[in-house]
Structure formats: C-alpha cells, structure tokens
Scaffold this active site. Structure first.
Site, PDB file in Angstrom:
ATOM      1  N   HIS A 191      46.928  26.232 114.478  1.00 41.90           N
ATOM      2  CA  HIS A 191      46.938  24.862 114.096  1.00 41.90           C
ATOM      3  C   HIS A 191      48.155  23.986 114.251  1.00 41.90           C
ATOM      4  O   HIS A 191      48.274  22.783 113.872  1.00 41.90           O
ATOM      5  CB  HIS A 191      46.702  25.030 112.799  1.00 41.90           C
ATOM      6  CG  HIS A 191      45.031  25.149 112.394  1.00 41.90           C
ATOM      7  ND1 HIS A 191      44.158  24.102 112.480  1.00 41.90           N
ATOM      8  CD2 HIS A 191      44.431  26.246 112.072  1.00 41.90           C
ATOM      9  CE1 HIS A 191      42.971  24.652 112.230  1.00 41.90           C
ATOM     10  NE2 HIS A 191      43.129  25.851 112.022  1.00 41.90           N
ATOM     11  N   LYS A 242      36.940  10.604 111.614  1.00 44.28           N
ATOM     12  CA  LYS A 242      35.950  10.034 110.617  1.00 44.28           C
ATOM     13  C   LYS A 242      36.145   8.574 110.821  1.00 44.28           C
ATOM     14  O   LYS A 242      35.240   7.924 110.669  1.00 44.28           O
ATOM     15  CB  LYS A 242      36.640  10.647 109.410  1.00 44.28           C
ATOM     16  CG  LYS A 242      36.520  12.166 109.112  1.00 44.28           C
ATOM     17  CD  LYS A 242      37.593  12.549 107.917  1.00 44.28           C
ATOM     18  CE  LYS A 242      37.539  14.008 108.130  1.00 44.28           C
ATOM     19  NZ  LYS A 242      38.414  14.706 107.371  1.00 44.28           N
ATOM     20  N   LYS A 257      54.162  12.369 111.343  1.00 48.26           N
ATOM     21  CA  LYS A 257      53.162  11.636 111.273  1.00 48.26           C
ATOM     22  C   LYS A 257      53.682   9.943 111.241  1.00 48.26           C
ATOM     23  O   LYS A 257      52.784   9.396 111.487  1.00 48.26           O
ATOM     24  CB  LYS A 257      52.216  11.874 110.190  1.00 48.26           C
ATOM     25  CG  LYS A 257      51.583  13.320 110.143  1.00 48.26           C
ATOM     26  CD  LYS A 257      50.681  13.540 108.961  1.00 48.26           C
ATOM     27  CE  LYS A 257      50.091  14.947 108.974  1.00 48.26           C
ATOM     28  NZ  LYS A 257      49.094  15.020 109.707  1.00 48.26           N
ATOM     29  N   THR A 272      41.816  15.291 112.310  1.00 49.36           N
ATOM     30  CA  THR A 272      40.188  14.789 112.112  1.00 49.36           C
ATOM     31  C   THR A 272      40.214  13.600 111.389  1.00 49.36           C
ATOM     32  O   THR A 272      38.950  12.973 111.499  1.00 49.36           O
ATOM     33  CB  THR A 272      39.610  16.240 111.305  1.00 49.36           C
ATOM     34  OG1 THR A 272      40.647  16.195 110.069  1.00 49.36           O
ATOM     35  CG2 THR A 272      39.707  17.269 111.968  1.00 49.36           C
ATOM     36  N   LYS A 283      46.966  10.290 105.363  1.00 48.46           N
ATOM     37  CA  LYS A 283      46.972  11.583 105.826  1.00 48.46           C
ATOM     38  C   LYS A 283      48.398  12.011 104.886  1.00 48.46           C
ATOM     39  O   LYS A 283      49.127  11.517 104.234  1.00 48.46           O
ATOM     40  CB  LYS A 283      47.333  11.775 106.990  1.00 48.46           C
ATOM     41  CG  LYS A 283      48.355  10.777 107.533  1.00 48.46           C
ATOM     42  CD  LYS A 283      48.760  10.744 109.260  1.00 48.46           C
ATOM     43  CE  LYS A 283      47.431   9.963 109.816  1.00 48.46           C
ATOM     44  NZ  LYS A 283      46.649  10.733 110.627  1.00 48.46           N
ATOM     45  N   ARG A 284      48.843  13.484 105.204  1.00 45.16           N
ATOM     46  CA  ARG A 284      49.816  14.031 104.297  1.00 45.16           C
ATOM     47  C   ARG A 284      51.016  13.310 104.780  1.00 45.16           C
ATOM     48  O   ARG A 284      51.114  12.708 106.032  1.00 45.16           O
ATOM     49  CB  ARG A 284      50.008  15.361 104.551  1.00 45.16           C
ATOM     50  CG  ARG A 284      49.270  16.368 103.815  1.00 45.16           C
ATOM     51  CD  ARG A 284      49.309  16.278 102.379  1.00 45.16           C
ATOM     52  NE  ARG A 284      50.386  16.818 101.695  1.00 45.16           N
ATOM     53  CZ  ARG A 284      50.380  17.946 101.250  1.00 45.16           C
ATOM     54  NH1 ARG A 284      49.653  18.688 101.067  1.00 45.16           N
ATOM     55  NH2 ARG A 284      51.784  18.182 100.703  1.00 45.16           N
TER      56      ARG A 284
END
Length: 843
Positions: free
Chosen positions: A378, A681, A575, A677, A569-570
């Site tokens: 992952h 969405k 990110k 993911t 998101k985290r």
C-alpha cells in the site's frame, strides 16, 4: 443525503431505495415497537432518541440474522474456497443506513419511522462511526467486504476489535487536540460476541528442540474473544462475517502473584493482557516500532489462523469434529490476503502450525504457505515500511524468529545459486537487514512468502516492480500484479447521494448499482439539457444541505453559490495540503490587491486528522486555521473567499461533504500516493478533479480523458530528474513573486500576529527540507486553478464535464477490483446467483 421530503413526496417517491410495500411498513413498525418496549428500562417511561436508534437498529438486524445463518449453511454445504481478508484496520463508519440500503429496506423504514412521528435521518445521526482505521487502507478493507458479499464470495474479514478507534479531533485555538474515541460507550447493536470460539494466543517463552519436534514452551497466554459483525451483500441475501478479536486475560493470569498473597496486583495485571486490543495506533503511512503494536499484529494473526484451520478441518455446518486431517488441499480451500505488511506474521505462524503442530514436512509446509498467502503493498514511502528489531522478536516470538531465519536462508541460497558472487544483491534481498540494530524487513518477508504481490494502482504497481521490489521482480516476475483500488457504489453513491442515484436510475435503470460500468450509458445524455439541469440541481441541493449542516454544527456561514473546493484526507506532507494553503493565500492577496475586480467565489474546505506525534502535520493544521481566521474576517474579502477547516473528518462526514463538492483536490507529489480512493468518491459524485499524475488519478484521466480533469505539475520522471539535479526551493521562492509574498507573510507573522514565529518550522521545512517539492509545482498549480475558475463561470460546460466524469467512473468500483482479485489471485469465481431468502425453502 437528500433534502427532507414533504408528506406528498414521501408517499409517492419511487426511487432506487425501493418501493415500500404496506406490509413491510407495518412489519417494521411492529418490530420497532416491540424492540422499544424491551429496550426501555422499567423505571423510565420516556424513551430517549438513543432508545429509538437502538430499537430501529435491532429491527433492521432482525432482517439480517436469518440471511446470515442461511449464508453460513450455504457455504458449509457447498464447501467453496474461502477468502480470508486480514487487516489491522476496518474503517466501517456507520452501519444502520448501509444495512437498510443493502437489504432494500430504506423506504419501508423511512415510512414506518415517519408514521411513528420520528425522523429517520435524526436517528441515523445518533450512531457512532466504527472508526477502526486511519484512512485509505482501512476504508478500502470496508469497501472490499461490501463487494465480496455482493459478489457472493465466501469471504471473511479478520481484524481487531479496538476498544478505542481513531481519536476524535477537536480544534482548540487552531490546534488539533485529540480525544479518545469511546465508540462502544453505549454498546454496539451490530456485533455478536462468540465466546464459544475463544482461542489462546501465546507470547514470550522459549524454544525447545526435542526428538519429537520443536516445542514453544513457558509462554504467556492471552485469550482472543471473537465478535462477529454481519456484512450484507446488495439484495442477494448473502450476509458474510467480519470477525474482530478482543483480548482477554485468562483466569490464571499472574496467579503466582496471587499465591504470594498479592491478589489485588494479580487482578489489576490482567490489564496488561487486555491492553492488546485497547487502542488503534493512529499513524497513517508511518511505522511505529512499539512492542504493543507487534503484539497486536501477532494477536490477530495467531487467533485468525487457528480459526481458519478449525474451519478447514471441520467443513460441516455446526460440526466441531475434524473431517480433514491432510493439508495437501489447504491452498485449494483457503486464500489469505494480507492487507499491507501488518498481518505479515501469518507467514511464519502458518509455517509454525504446519511444521510444529501438524507435523507437515518443512518443504511441503513452505509450498502450502506460499500458495495460500498473497500480499497487497500500500505504500512506497520508506518511513512506512515495517522493519522490526530482531531483539524484539527474540523476546516476544522466539520460535517465529527461528522460522524467519530458516526461510531467509533458503531464499538467499536460491538467490546465490542464480546470481553467484553478487553479494550486494544478497544484502538487498535479505529479509534480515544487518546494521547497528538487526531488523526484519516485513515487506520482503511478505514477498518471499506469497504467490502474488500487488500494488493498488497501475502507476504504483509499476513503481513496486521497477523500484521498491526490483530485485524480487527480476527473480519471480510472474508474482507481481496490479489491482487498482475501487469504492463501493452502494455507500458512495446510493447511500450518500440518493438524489444523484435517482436521476441516473431514471435515465439508465438500476443495473449500475451492481455493475458500475453501466454508467457509460450516461454519455448519450451529455448534451441533454434536461439531464444537465437535473445534475446541476442535485449538486446545488447537496451544497445547500451541507452549508446548513456547517452552520448548525460548526457555526460557520458559507456562500452556497460559491465553488466548494474540497481537500479531505489524512494530513501528511506528501498529500501537500500546504500547496492548497499557498493557493488560498495567493487568492487572498489578489483580492486585497484589486478588491473591485470580479472573482469566482470559493469556499476552500480542508479536513483531516494529523497523527498525534507528527509535529509538521499539526503545524499544517494550525497554519490552515490561522490563514482561515485572517481571510474569513477580512471585510475586503466578504463572500469571495472562505477557508474552512472541517473538524473531525471521518466516514460519516465524508458522506456529507463529498456529494456537495464541486472541486476535488488530489495534489500529492507524483510517485507518492499509492492510489487514493477519495479521488474516486468525488468523481462518481460529480466533482471535477484538480490533481497530479499520481496514484489512480492517472487511470481516472485515462477513463474520462485528460482534458476533463485539471491535471498539472511534475510527472514521476520529472520528480526523478529533479532529484538527480537537486531540488532548490530558494530558486522558486526568488523567481515567483506571488509565492515569495505568501511565504514572507507566513514568516513575518501576518497570519499569527500574537505569535509571529509560530510557523518558522513550516517555512524552514519548505525552504530547506521539503521531500515533496511543494514549490516546484506551485506555478503550474496556480495556473491550473485559473482554468478551474474559467470553467466554473460556464455552468453548462462545467456540468457537461461533470456528467462525463460520472459516466467514466465505472472502472473505480470495488466490485471490479474484487472480481480481479477473485479470478487472478484467489482462484475463485464471483456469483450473481442470490441465496434464497430465509422465508423460502433452501433448494
């Protein structure tokens, strides 16, 4: 969620939720009243909202139980190959609405609850999220369980029943503060304790080599108590099981202390054993090498493998006697999928059981183990890869250490034979890393002990093959596969966006709910004015509803006509929430510079949790909230720009914000996000994506056409070239005036007047230690955001692109992902045949 229905609409609504028959409604009401009567404490005559929630949950659960039992009977009779999905995280969110959707009960419950003078949505809001995961990895596991049940696979999720899940996030004076998530405080109506299947798990002790074989003795025992949660498929009467283990001390735990007279101490010490399932480690993409975490990983593996072997041996329904004693057929009947390296101990543990307990020959046991296990990788971030100190293993799991050494020796002998004299290759490929502190590389253990290794998006799987496991790929190329992630359309379209699901069903029928590729049929309607209007109307309703929710929950007033620009998101440097933040500051400076100019109004929403020990992530949250404080209170800005930090982002909040979003931010540095993911969405819910060519964004752009996403910035090869050249942030700072202005404002304390030095660590990181190269993509990002503004000013063209994105999102269903796992890794075939419901005969 759709806007509340008027009385007339409620009665005539025919939607993908199913038509409520009068009999169903009457039955639900009767069952609800019965449960309410028995739920209420005798000396109370007034029911609370929570009583109503529990009564409804038990009513819905009644519809599950018969199907659940029948599903298990069905599996025992057919004796199919069983799939075991092992994960330390299952981020399930709420269960009530999802169960109603999958059983086709939602309209009946809605009508029955309405007739009783209650509001279904208000009851749904009472349920606690089951937050037993950190982010993507745990939520993926939840989507997979839904798809495996919907595809009729004999599948089981195995994990830990954490007493405290991912912490609740409070924002206090702009800083993240963590609160324990006591999600079981009021009980959990969806789980069933199964004490009859309680199992012992061993730790510590020593190994004895005897003529009869190897014995692991003098161990400490902890009991694993299973709790089962039903997982219903979509309208197929299949109900699979998620079994979560809770740690219990055995009754004789530390009895010797009791015998010495310290009875109180002995009983208090039971906590040491029971701490194993107390709390979820709150790190996402970061390895924390604590002994308790290793205990958790072995605990779930040891209990699960005993359970798997028990079920393999006695494959008759309700039978506890062994039917099979030979393990030759084990890989034909059992598939174990390792969700990342956290359950990697399955490999040495299966070897230990086969060799030491079941007396299977070593080589045969190794062949069985490899054919049974498969590994999903992952992440490629080095700090996320698990590398456990050998000394910790020696103390906690001495027999497993011996097995790992033996497996590693076999593996290295093979490598040495194929590549004679290549010492560097041997060192790179060894499961045991030499150095000051010898470590076990769990990812490499997974690769040698599995028959299949997969990444979770095409670009990620390429990196896995060509970089992370390059040597292993050269050795066994046939092992390596790609399985692009997906999301369940039941929760992420039908449940969270019924308005959109309804207008889609009106145009193309309901087949898309279990075959998302049917959304392609919407391409015919891309120029249909009525459909364009309907899609835009649903989005606007979702935005109004979310704006009302924000005002009620967070006391924040936003402009529902503005562009909802969302990044949830985290919080992590890779990110790049900081890039988003710099864009907000840039927009702010432009408005201040030219207040009379017309601007496209935006509400920038950023949400996510920072790991409690991750200083930089917490500073990023503080910066976002501080920038928001200045912008939101500047009279020159007014309604043109707002920056909102969404507190305590979780599954139930995602279900509200995603359907309301216009723009989805997926802006990680190319080559760092394995898949993502959230991006999927947003796509299926009608938001357009601004993103880098990273993770699944690449395949999204391929499906919808790159011109229908806002793609910007460096590709993987550009990042690699910049690494070779050397990334110098100062060059960008000096050559881009708007970037320099933003950084100077942060540095000077413009956004933190009471503490001017507050963000020195953030600026220092961006200028001198930024692994993720925020400045290198700043210019392209700002320019791309200008294109977003241009398109947003043309609502018809914007909505046409939205429809194209929705129509092209079919690939990103977890049903497609699981079908690929089933056929290409597990060797089983999904089934479209429904199991007969409990009220009909089985045959």
């Amino acid at each position: 969620m759709a806007a509340p229905l008027s009385d007339g609409d409620r009665r005539k609504q025919i939607s993908v939720r199913g038509i409520a028959g009068l009999g169903d409604v009457a039955e639900v009401r009767k069952s609800f009243n019965r449960h309410l009567h028995f739920t209420l404490v005798k000396d109370r005559n007034v029911a609370t909202p929570r009583d109503y929630y529990f009564a409804l949950a038990h009513t819905v659960r009644d519809h599950l139980v018969g199907r659940w039992i029948r599903t298990q009977q069905h599996y025992y009779e057919r004796d199919p190959k069983r799939i075991y999905y092992l994960s330390l995280e299952f981020y399930m969110g709420r269960t009530l609405q999802n169960t109603m959707v999958n059983l086709g009960l939602q309209n009946a419950c809605d009508e029955a609850i309405y007739q009783l003078g209650l509001d279904l949505e208000e009851l749904e809001e009472i349920e606690e999220d089951a937050g037993l995961g950190n982010g993507g990895l745990g939520r993926l596991a939840a989507c997979f369980l839904d798809s495996m049940a919907t595809l009729g696979l004999a599948a089981y999720g195995y994990g830990i029943r954490y007493e405290f899940g991912i912490f609740n996030q409070k924002i206090v004076d702009g800083w993240q503060v963590e609160e324990a998530d006591d999600w079981l405080r009021y009980g959990n109506p969806w789980e069933k304790a199964r004490p009859e299947y309680m199992l012992p798990v061993h730790f510590y002790g020593r190994v004895e080599h005897t003529p009869e074989g190897v014995k692991w003795i003098d161990t400490q025992v902890v009991l694993a108590m299973p709790y089962d949660t039903p997982v219903p498929g979509y309208k197929n009467n299949t109900v699979n099981t998620m079994r979560l283990w809770s740690a219990k001390a055995p009754n004789d735990f530390n009895l010797q202390e009791f015998n010495m007279g310290d009875y109180i101490e002995a009983v208090l010490d039971r906590n040491l054993a029971e701490n194993i399932s107390r709390v979820l480690y709150p790190n996402d993409n970061f390895f924390e090498g604590k002994e308790l975490r290793l205990k958790q990983e072995y605990f779930v593996v040891a209990a699960t493998l005993q359970d798997i072997i028990r079920r393999f041996k006695s494959s008759k329904f309700g039978c506890r006697d062994p039917v099979r004693t030979c393990f030759e057929t084990f890989p034909d009947k059992v598939a174990i999928q390792l969700n990342d390296t956290h359950p990697a101990l399955s490999i040495p543990e299966l070897m230990r059981i086969l060799v030491d307990v079941e007396k299977v020959d070593w080589d045969k046991a190794w062949e069985i183990t490899k054919r049974t296990c498969a590994y999903t990788n992952h992440t490629v971030l080095p700090e996320a890869l698990e590398r456990w100190p050998v000394s910790m293993f020696e103390k906690l799991l001495p027999r497993h250490l011996e097995i790992i050494y033996a497996l590693n020796q076999m593996h290295l002998d093979r490598v040495a034979a194929l590549y004679p004299g290549d010492v560097a290759r041997l060192r790179r490929m060894s499961v045991i890393e030499e150095g000051d502190c010898k470590r076990i590389n769990m990812a490499q253990l997974c690769v040698i002990g599995s028959h299949a290794v997969n990444g979770v998006a095409r670009i990620h799987s390429d990196i896995v093959r060509n970089s992370v496991f390059k040597d292993f790929y050269e050795l066994e190329p046939e092992k390596f596969q790609n399985k692009t992630n997906g999301i369940t359309p039941r929760r992420w379209l039908l449940l969270c966006n019924p308005g959109l699901a309804d207008i889609i069903a009106e145009k193309i029928g309901e087949g898309f709910i279990t075959d998302l590729s049917q959304l392609k049929k919407l391409l015919e309607f891309i120029d249909n004015e009525t459909f364009i209007r309907d899609v835009a109307k649903v989005k606007q309703e979702n935005k109004l509803k979310f704006a009302a929710y924000l005002e009620e929950q967070y006391k924040v007033k936003i402009n529902p006509m503005s562009m909802f620009d969302v990044q949830v998101k985290r919080i992590h440097e890779y990110k790049r929430q900081l890039l988003n933040c710099l864009h907000a500051i840039t927009l702010y400076n432009r408005i201040r510079c030219n207040p009379s100019k017309s601007f496209v109004p935006r509400t920038i929403m950023i949400g996510g949790k920072a790991a409690p020990g991750y200083h930089m992530a917490k500073m990023i949250i503080k910066l976002i909230t501080s920038v928001g404080e200045v912008i939101n209170n500047d009279p020159y800005v007014g309604d043109k720009l707002k920056v909102i930090f969404l507190e305590n982002y979780r599954v139930s909040l995602a279900e509200k914000v995603i359907p309301a979003a216009d723009l989805s931010q997926q802006i990680s540095t190319a080559g760092t996000e394995a898949s993502g993911t959230g991006n999927m969405k947003f796509m299926v819910n009608g938001a357009l994506t601004i993103g880098t060519m990273d993770g699944a964004n690449v395949e999204m752009a391929e499906e919808a056409g790159e011109e229908n996403l806002f793609i910007f910035g460096m590709r993987v090869e550009d990042v690699e070239a910049l690494d070779r050249k050397g990334y110098n942030a100062r060059e960008y700072y000096e050559s881009l005036p708007e970037l320099r202005q933003a950084i100077d404002q942060i540095t000077s304390g413009f956004f933190s007047p009471r503490d001017p030095g507050c963000f020195k660590d953030v600026v220092n990181m961006l200028m001198y230690h930024d692994r993720f190269k925020v400045f290198a993509d700043y210019e392209a990002y700002i320019k791309c955001q200008g294109q977003v503004d241009q398109l947003f000013m043309d609502p018809r063209e914007w909505t046409r692109k939205v429809i194209r994105n929705i129509a092209c999102s079919g690939k990103f269903s977890s049903d497609r992902t699981i079908t690929e796992y089933a056929r290409e890794i597990w060797g089983v075939e999904p089934s479209a045949t429904a199991i007969p419901p409990p009220n009909l005969p089985r045959n």
